[in-house]
Scaffold this active site. Structure first.
Site, short mmCIF file in Angstrom:
data_model
loop_
_atom_site.label_atom_id
_atom_site.label_comp_id
_atom_site.label_asym_id
_atom_site.label_seq_id
_atom_site.Cartn_x
_atom_site.Cartn_y
_atom_site.Cartn_z
N THR A 199 0.83 -1.21 0.00
CA THR A 199 0.00 0.00 0.00
C THR A 199 0.87 1.26 0.00
O THR A 199 0.40 2.32 -0.40
CB THR A 199 -0.91 0.03 1.25
N ASP A 200 2.14 1.14 0.45
CA ASP A 200 2.94 2.36 0.63
C ASP A 200 3.17 3.11 -0.69
O ASP A 200 3.02 4.32 -0.75
CB ASP A 200 4.25 2.11 1.39
N ALA A 250 15.33 -11.87 4.68
CA ALA A 250 14.15 -12.47 5.32
C ALA A 250 12.92 -11.59 5.16
O ALA A 250 11.83 -11.96 5.58
CB ALA A 250 14.43 -12.70 6.80
N GLY A 251 13.09 -10.40 4.57
CA GLY A 251 11.95 -9.47 4.46
C GLY A 251 11.77 -8.66 5.74
O GLY A 251 10.68 -8.17 6.02
N LEU A 252 12.83 -8.50 6.52
CA LEU A 252 12.75 -7.68 7.74
C LEU A 252 13.52 -6.37 7.57
O LEU A 252 13.89 -5.71 8.53
CB LEU A 252 13.26 -8.48 8.95
N SER A 253 13.81 -6.03 6.34
CA SER A 253 14.38 -4.72 5.98
C SER A 253 15.77 -4.48 6.53
O SER A 253 16.07 -3.41 7.07
CB SER A 253 13.45 -3.59 6.41
N SER A 283 18.25 -4.02 4.69
CA SER A 283 18.88 -3.00 3.84
C SER A 283 18.43 -1.59 4.23
O SER A 283 19.26 -0.67 4.32
CB SER A 283 18.64 -3.27 2.36
N ASP A 320 9.74 1.05 4.83
CA ASP A 320 10.83 0.43 5.59
C ASP A 320 11.77 1.48 6.16
O ASP A 320 12.18 1.41 7.32
CB ASP A 320 11.63 -0.52 4.68
N TYR A 357 7.92 -7.57 -7.77
CA TYR A 357 7.61 -6.32 -7.06
C TYR A 357 7.38 -5.20 -8.06
O TYR A 357 6.38 -4.48 -8.00
CB TYR A 357 8.76 -5.97 -6.11
C1 GLA Z 1 9.02 -4.05 0.56
C2 GLA Z 1 9.22 -2.58 0.19
C3 GLA Z 1 8.21 -1.69 0.93
C4 GLA Z 1 6.78 -2.20 0.77
C5 GLA Z 1 6.71 -3.70 1.07
C6 GLA Z 1 5.36 -4.29 0.75
O1 GLA Z 1 9.36 -4.25 1.91
O2 GLA Z 1 10.52 -2.18 0.50
O3 GLA Z 1 8.33 -0.36 0.49
O4 GLA Z 1 6.29 -1.90 -0.50
O5 GLA Z 1 7.68 -4.44 0.33
O6 GLA Z 1 4.40 -3.79 1.63
#
Ligand code: GLA
Length: 391
Positions: free
Chosen positions: A38-39, A127-130, A132, A177, A226
């Site tokens: 949604t961001d 892992a999708g926990l940001s 980076s 993120d 993405y």
């Molecule tokens: C990744 C992107 C975010 C966001 C999510 C999905 O983490 O870096 O900006 O778009 O995917 O919600």
């Protein structure tokens, strides 16, 4: 902040540069409770920063060089001059997050000075926990602290980090993120309006744990999928005659459905319904209505699975396992960009060990790996760390 991480940075710094760092800063990873994809549609997200961090130790230099020691990459070194053109390094992707931040800060006219740096982190990578975003924001925080960049607010820091990622690293991510890494608050999730960048804190109810279950599924195709989803959302917004899907209502979508292909329509449907779920979830969390919160998380997962099509079967099974283990006391859904990565669950803290045991008994990734389970708490955003350890 885990003392092992502070020790790791301080001793690597000492080992390489022959003295202790004079400044330590951190930035956290994040987990998104709800509000996925949604961001970049100018919508709403509800993430919290987590107690896993990137830690940067540094000492100013008297010249205009930047030296960077990557402790987690076998003490790999990067070095560049602040007055030279800053270019990408294809051989060490980690270095590009640092270089990108420096380049973007410089482009904004901030006066930077030379520095020796060592970086280590415990945010699980990939892992999708940001991890980076956490690295970018930590580097920005370092220059802010070291060079007295008082006009660089946390929101500006996050925007600079997003620019570094979009324009230098080359990933078209939204703002979530970086913003939560910069602005997270202890004990709070943040309801962020990704258009105005206003954020409202939503306290995590007492006794509720944030559990993150890493599926150990390799996140293949993340970037191309993405970018494709982003593109489909933009196509849908154009079709409905709005700047961003944030501005479309379900009614308007139905009235103007003709002429939009069914796949793009489903992508838009996810975004529009997810925005409303995110607003409702902030309300549910604020009023300690965990039953409602769980229902919204379940609906979010179904929408990601069926309309946005970013889940994979093993993740769907893991989410179902967690949902039936937690029942009406909380909820679970995939979190992050999709195609693998992590599931987030909210549940009573007293239930964590029982649910963890169930996951370890019943879940295996398609390659036969056990899940990694992390019990987290909502944490503060980037900032200075006061403790510097003598080795
Ligand atoms: C990744 C992107 C975010 C966001 C999510 C999905 O983490 O870096 O900006 O778009 O995917 O919600």
């Amino acid at each position: 902040m885990k003392s092992a991480l502070i020790d790791r940075v301080c001793s690597a710094f000492d080992g390489f540069y022959g003295r202790l760092p004079t400044v330590l800063v951190q930035a956290p990873g994040r987990v998104n409770l709800i509000g996925e994809h949604t961001d970049y549609n100018d919508g709403f997200v509800l993430p919290c920063a987590i107690n896993f961090h990137t830690l940067v130790g540094a000492c100013p230099r008297s010249d205009r060089r930047v030296r960077v020691l990557a402790v987690d990459y076998g003490n790999a070194l990067d070095e560049f001059g602040l007055d030279d053109p800053i270019v990408q390094r294809a051989d060490s992707p980690w270095a590009n997050y640092v270089r990108g931040m420096v380049k973007k800060l410089r482009e904004q006219g901030f006066g930077l000075s030379g520095v020796d740096i060592a970086i280590a982190g415990n945010v699980p990578i990939g892992a999708g926990l940001s991890s980076s975003a956490s690295l970018e924001v930590a580097v920005g925080q370092l220059f802010k602290t070291l060079c007295g960049l008082d006009t660089l607010s946390p929101t500006e820091l996050a925007l600079t980090a997003q620019r570094a990622e979009n324009q230098f690293v080359g990933c078209q991510c939204g703002i979530m993120d970086q913003l939560i890494a910069a602005r997270g608050e202890e004990g709070q999730a943040l309801l962020i309006d990704c258009r105005s960048l206003e954020a409202r804190s939503v306290p995590m109810p007492q006794g509720v744990a944030v559990m993150i279950v890493h599926s150990r599924i390799q996140r293949g195709l993340v970037e191309s999928e993405y970018n494709q989803r982003r593109h489909q959302c933009e196509t849908a917004a154009r079709h409905f005659g709005v700047n961003a899907l944030r501005d479309v209502t379900l009614d308007r979508m139905q009235v103007h459905a003709k002429g939009l292909d069914p796949v793009t329509m489903r992508r838009a449907l996810h975004v529009v319904t997810e925005n409303q779920r995110t607003l409702d979830a902030a309300e549910a969390l604020a009023t300690h209505d965990l039953l409602r919160m769980g229902q919204l998380m379940a609906q979010s997962h179904v929408s990601m699975r069926d309309d946005f099509e970013i889940t994979v079967p093993a993740i769907d099974a893991l989410v179902e396992l967690l949902q039936s283990a937690i029942g009406s006391q909380g909820g679970a859904r995939m979190t992050g960009g999709g195609f693998g990565g992590c599931v987030v669950a909210l549940l009573p803290a007293t239930e964590v060990s029982r649910v963890r045991a169930l996951v370890q008994t019943h879940y295996r990734s398609p390659e036969g790996h056990l899940a990694h389970v992390y019990a987290c708490h909502p944490s503060a955003g980037a900032g200075r760390v006061d403790e510097i350890r003598a080795i």
